[in-house]
Structures are given as structure tokens and as C-alpha cells.
Design a protein around this motif. Structure first.
Motif, PDB file in Angstrom:
ATOM      1  N   THR A 125       0.815  -1.220   0.000  1.00 32.94           N
ATOM      2  CA  THR A 125       0.000   0.000   0.000  1.00 32.94           C
ATOM      3  C   THR A 125       0.846   1.265   0.000  1.00 32.94           C
ATOM      4  OG1 THR A 125      -1.721  -1.199   1.219  1.00 32.94           O
ATOM      5  CG2 THR A 125      -1.873   1.208   1.178  1.00 32.94           C
ATOM      6  N   PHE A 126       1.955   1.226   0.740  1.00 41.77           N
ATOM      7  CA  PHE A 126       2.732   2.443   0.943  1.00 41.77           C
ATOM      8  C   PHE A 126       4.135   2.360   0.348  1.00 41.77           C
ATOM      9  CE2 PHE A 126      -0.252   2.107   4.557  1.00 41.77           C
ATOM     10  CZ  PHE A 126      -0.999   3.250   4.329  1.00 41.77           C
ATOM     11  N   ALA A 127       4.298   1.576  -0.719  1.00 41.11           N
ATOM     12  CA  ALA A 127       5.629   1.388  -1.305  1.00 41.11           C
ATOM     13  C   ALA A 127       6.313   2.700  -1.685  1.00 41.11           C
ATOM     14  CB  ALA A 127       5.545   0.456  -2.515  1.00 41.11           C
ATOM     15  N   PRO A 128       5.663   3.623  -2.404  1.00 42.80           N
ATOM     16  CA  PRO A 128       6.356   4.874  -2.762  1.00 42.80           C
ATOM     17  C   PRO A 128       6.745   5.696  -1.542  1.00 42.80           C
ATOM     18  CG  PRO A 128       4.406   4.556  -4.134  1.00 42.80           C
ATOM     19  CD  PRO A 128       4.324   3.551  -3.030  1.00 42.80           C
ATOM     20  N   GLN A 129       5.838   5.748  -0.562  1.00 45.41           N
ATOM     21  CA  GLN A 129       6.125   6.534   0.641  1.00 45.41           C
ATOM     22  C   GLN A 129       7.284   5.932   1.430  1.00 45.41           C
ATOM     23  OE1 GLN A 129       3.168   5.515  -0.402  1.00 45.41           O
ATOM     24  NE2 GLN A 129       1.759   7.259  -0.472  1.00 45.41           N
ATOM     25  N   MET A 169       9.761   4.247   0.166  1.00 42.96           N
ATOM     26  CA  MET A 169      10.980   4.582  -0.569  1.00 42.96           C
ATOM     27  C   MET A 169      11.395   6.014  -0.274  1.00 42.96           C
ATOM     28  SD  MET A 169      11.936   1.874  -2.298  1.00 42.96           S
ATOM     29  CE  MET A 169      13.089   2.586  -3.468  1.00 42.96           C
ATOM     30  N   ASP A 170      10.411   6.910  -0.165  1.00 40.10           N
ATOM     31  CA  ASP A 170      10.705   8.313   0.159  1.00 40.10           C
ATOM     32  C   ASP A 170      11.389   8.438   1.516  1.00 40.10           C
ATOM     33  OD1 ASP A 170       9.779   9.450  -2.155  1.00 40.10           O
ATOM     34  OD2 ASP A 170       7.762   9.818  -1.401  1.00 40.10           O
ATOM     35  N   LEU A 171      10.945   7.614   2.481  1.00 41.29           N
ATOM     36  CA  LEU A 171      11.514   7.678   3.826  1.00 41.29           C
ATOM     37  C   LEU A 171      13.019   7.436   3.821  1.00 41.29           C
ATOM     38  CD1 LEU A 171       8.920   5.856   6.124  1.00 41.29           C
ATOM     39  CD2 LEU A 171       9.597   8.269   6.205  1.00 41.29           C
ATOM     40  N   LEU A 172      13.490   6.649   2.860  1.00 38.84           N
ATOM     41  CA  LEU A 172      14.911   6.341   2.768  1.00 38.84           C
ATOM     42  C   LEU A 172      15.645   7.291   1.827  1.00 38.84           C
ATOM     43  CD1 LEU A 172      13.774   3.707   4.087  1.00 38.84           C
ATOM     44  CD2 LEU A 172      15.687   2.530   3.018  1.00 38.84           C
TER      45      LEU A 172
END
Length: 461
Positions: free
Chosen positions: A126-130, A132-135
Motif C-alpha cells: 500500500t505504501f511502497a512509494p512513501q 521509498m521516500d523515507l529512505l
């Protein structure tokens, strides 16, 4: 089956018991890591034509798979905690010859693990893009890494069964069955990766998504194999009925496993900051860092495998009320680990470029990674102490100390020192790894000191 505890009195007997459990566990750890190693190798040698057709180059591909894998490992801590707890509790019951209690623990561990696997799947997909953003992924890395993450996450519920089921078998004294399962997992992953990433033998050229599909397939089938093995019964463990929640056993598993999960989660949270520092240096630096991590994992294998043996033996000896033999098992496991890991570290010091060029074909990545990999070579004895004495403490029923020491060392030493060396002294990736190796030395020393104190011998599981 359980190691014959009463026979393990002399040092040679202890060594034999440690090796009997430890060597298959080393093999299992190697095969577990091979999933990542194969992906790094195949993606590192991605066809330039396939990469261009998919809109990225090798550095972007390595960064995308590396960051997505980091997210995956962060989420895996949910059921790795359950796995560790099941090993400790089952080892105690096996040492005390309480097989029915061990089987009840198995059922509860699988139930909790399934819940954690489903939660991990939901979060990753559900939150794959988010995530990735966290890293700190840039737009391209975020795009391709999110696709990789969503594909690989599909196997997370079955991956939970793989981890928890194998951990339960290790607690019963069986490290060979998990090794056999991981052989199949790796065969599937390696075969599909080689065929799907660059599109050989008429298969589609899927690029990094091919590596994700291969990992997902291998781990999913591995989870099914472990469940089938436990339903048939192996090493005194048998999944002969559907699990029903047992609050007491669930709490015992979580009491031992949650500190490990918190330890890993705190460590992974620190890595978020760490990765931001590395990404600020540049994409090539992150690709080099990810390659070092992959190669460094080779040196971890003896320590991780012997830590498994130490956790099981210390737990079984304490279940049989043999605290002296439990202590001897931990120290003997460390002696063997220091020898094996030191030998690998020496190779890193002498010829780091040989290892690096095996995994990547980018000379800039090799140049950036050479000195940090040498640092890793010198840190091997400290890493052995950290892995094995921490595993021994967990087997002895003291899971909180590794959590406390990691939290203090990572957050109070590694992160501030890395920031200072990178931002103030501009040492780049060398500063990152100097901070990491300092952290390794502190954690290893603290784990040795705590185990030597012996207070864990009065802990309740």
C-alpha cells in the motif's frame, strides 16, 4: 532432535555440539543471504540494453533494489521477532523434555507470524512509494524501487512461515531441515533471476522486476515447504491441529522476541538517517555502500550461524538446569566464530577489489568501496563477539541487553560520529564506514562483558 546435553561437558564435547548445530546453521544463513547476493550480482551485471529499455542505468537499478530491500528487511523485523522468541521458548521446553509444550509453542508462533506477515504485506504494497521516500530515494529510484518492493512483498505471509517454522526447528535442535529448505529457495531464486532479469532462453527481459519476482517465488515456495514439513512432523515438532490463541504462550514468545524486534527496528530506523547521509554523497556512493553491505554479509555467516547454535544450546542447557554448560557453549561458539570470521576479514583486507568486481562492473563503485571494505575486515572479531554473545544472552533469557546496547551504540555513537565525519570532515563513504566499525567494536565489547557477568543464568523464560 535435541543435542545430548548431559554429554556436553568437556571443551571438545562442547565444540562438537556447537559445530553440529552451527555448521548447518551457517549454511542456512548463507542460503538466506544468497537471495540478496544473487539479486545484487544479477542486477549489478544488468544488460545495458535491458536497463536502457526500462529507463534506468545500473547505478539506479542497484540503488532501487538496495533501498527496496532495506524497506523489506525493516518490515521483516515484525516476524523475525516471533521467530527468535519461538527458538528460545522451544529450546527451553526441549531441554526440559516437555515436547507437548514445545508443540503448543510452535502453533502459537505460526499464528503470530502469519498475522505479522499479513501486516507487512499490507504496509509494503500500500505504501511502497512513501516507504521509498523515507529512505531518501530520488524520483527515479523511488519509481523503480516501489515496483520492485510491491512484487517481492507478495510472498511476505509465506515468508513469515518460512522464518518462524525454521526458527522453531532450530529451537528443537534441528538445523539441517532449514538448510535443505533454503537450498530449494535459492535454487528457485537464482534460476529465475538469471532467466528473467536479462531475458535468457526466451524468457521476457524484466530488469529489476525479474529479480523481485524470483525472490518472491523462492521464498513463497520455501514457506509452503516448511509448513508441509511441520504438518508431517520433524524433530519432535508436529503441526497436527489448527492453532488456537493461548495467551500465556503468546506472551512468553513475545517477551523473548519483542526486544529483538525492537532492537532490529531501532537499528533499521537509524539506517533511515544513515541512508540519507549516504544519498547526500551521491548515487554512486549509495551503490558502493549497498555493494559493501552485500559482501560484508558473507563475513557475517559464521557469526550468525554460530549465534543460532549458541542460542539453542544455551536455551536447552538452561532448560535442563545446566548453567555451567550453557556458559561454556557461548564461549566455545565465540572462539570458533572469531577464527572463521577473522579469516574472511583477512581476505577483505588483502584484496577488497576482487570481491567488489565480482558483484559490480562499475569501476567508480569499486573505487569508492575498496577502503570501507578493508575496514570491515579489521572489525571481524568485534562482529563475532556481538553476534554470538548476543545470541547466547537471548538463549539464556536476557533479550533486553542486546536491545539496550544497540540502542545506545547506534544512536549515541554511530549516527553522531557519521554526521561529524561526513558533514564536518567531509570523509564521504569512508567516514560512514569508520563510524560503523566503531559501533561494531562497542557493541561486541558490551555483549562480551554482559555474558561474562553471568546474570542471565537467573533469568526466567
Amino acid at each position: 532432535m535435541a543435542i545430548p546435553l548431559g554429554a556436553a561437558r568437556g571443551r571438545s564435547s562442547q565444540r562438537s555440539a556447537v559445530l553440529k548445530l552451527g555448521l548447518p546453521a551457517v549454511g542456512e544463513q548463507l542460503l538466506s543471504l544468497m537471495v540478496g547476493l544473487v539479486d545484487t550480482y544479477v542486477v549489478g551485471h544488468l544488460s545495458l540494453a535491458v536497463a536502457a529499455a526500462n529507463g534506468y542505468d545500473r547505478q539506479i537499478a542497484l540503488a532501487a533494489t538496495g533501498i527496496a530491500s532495506q524497506v523489506t528487511w525493516t518490515l521483516i523485523t515484525f516476524f523475525m521477532a516471533v521467530a527468535l522468541g519461538s527458538t528460545v521458548v522451544i529450546a527451553r521446553f526441549v531441554g526440559a523434555s516437555e515436547r507437548e509444550q514445545a508443540n503448543q509453542t510452535l502453533r502459537q508462533a505460526l499464528l503470530i507470524g502469519l498475522a505479522m506477515g499479513l501486516l507487512s504485506l499490507f504496509l509494503a504494497y500500500t505504501f511502497a512509494p512513501q516507504l521509498m521516500d523515507l529512505l531518501g530515494a530520488n524520483a527515479q529510484v523511488r519509481q523503480y524501487g516501489a515496483g520492485y518492493l510491491r512484487i517481492s512483498a507478495l510472498s511476505m505471509p509465506l515468508m513469515a512461515m518460512l522464518y518462524v517454522g525454521n526458527a522453531a526447528l532450530r529451537g528443537s535442535g534441528d538445523t539441517r531441515t532449514p538448510l535443505k529448505v533454503m537450498l530449494v529457495v535459492n535454487g528457485i531464486n537464482a534460476g529465475l533471476s538469471l532467466l528473467l532479469v536479462n531475458g535468457y532462453l526466451g524468457f521476457p527481459a524484466m530488469g529489476i522486476n525479474g529479480a523481485a519476482f524470483a525472490a518472491m517465488s523462492g521464498q513463497g515456495i520455501g514457506g509452503l515447504m516448511v509448513l508441509a514439513t511441520l504438518i508431517r512432523g520433524r524433530s519432535g515438532l508436529k503441526l497436527d491441529q489448527l492453532p488456537r490463541p493461548n495467551g500465556n504462550l503468546i506472551w512468553r514468545i513475545l517477551r523473548q522476541g519483542l526486544p529483538y524486534g525492537a532492537e532490529q527496528f531501532i537499528f533499521q530506523a537509524a539506517l533511515l538517517i544513515f541512508i540519507h547521509l549516504i544519498n547526500d554523497i551521491g548515487t554512486a556512493a549509495y551503490a558502493a555502500h549497498n555493494t559493501i553491505i552485500t559482501i560484508e554479509s558473507i563475513s557475517f555467516l559464521p557469526g550468525m550461524g554460530l549465534a543460532v547454535a549458541a542460542t539453542t544450546l544455551v536455551g536447552q542447557h538452561m532448560g535442563a538446569n545446566q548453567p555451567q554448560q550453557a556458559s561454556e557453549s557461548g564461549f566455545e561458539a565465540f572462539r570458533l566464530g572469531a577464527i572463521f570470521m577473522g579469516a574472511i576479514g583477512l581476505l577483505f583486507v588483502i584484496a577488497p577489489e576482487v570481491f567488489l568486481r565480482f558483484f559490480v562492473a562499475d569501476e567508480e563503485v569499486v573505487r569508492l568501496a575498496a577502503l570501507p571494505l578493508r575496514m570491515v575486515g579489521f572489525a571481524q572479531p568485534a562482529l563475532a563477539a556481538n553476534f554470538i554473545f548476543s545470541g547466547s544472552l537471548r538463549g539464556g533469557g536476557e533479550p533486553k541487553w542486546p536491545l539496550i546496547s544497540k540502542m545506545l551504540s547506534v544512536w549515541c555513537v554511530r549516527l553522531p560520529l557519521a554526521w561529524l565525519l561526513v558533514k564536518q570532515f567531509e570523509l564521504g563513504l569512508n567516514g560512514i564506514w569508520l563510524a560503523m566499525c566503531t559501533d561494531f567494536a562497542i557493541q561486541g565489547t558490551l555483549a562480551w562483558w554482559r555474558f561474562r557477568q553471568g546474570k542471565w543464568q537467573s533469568a526466567k523464560v
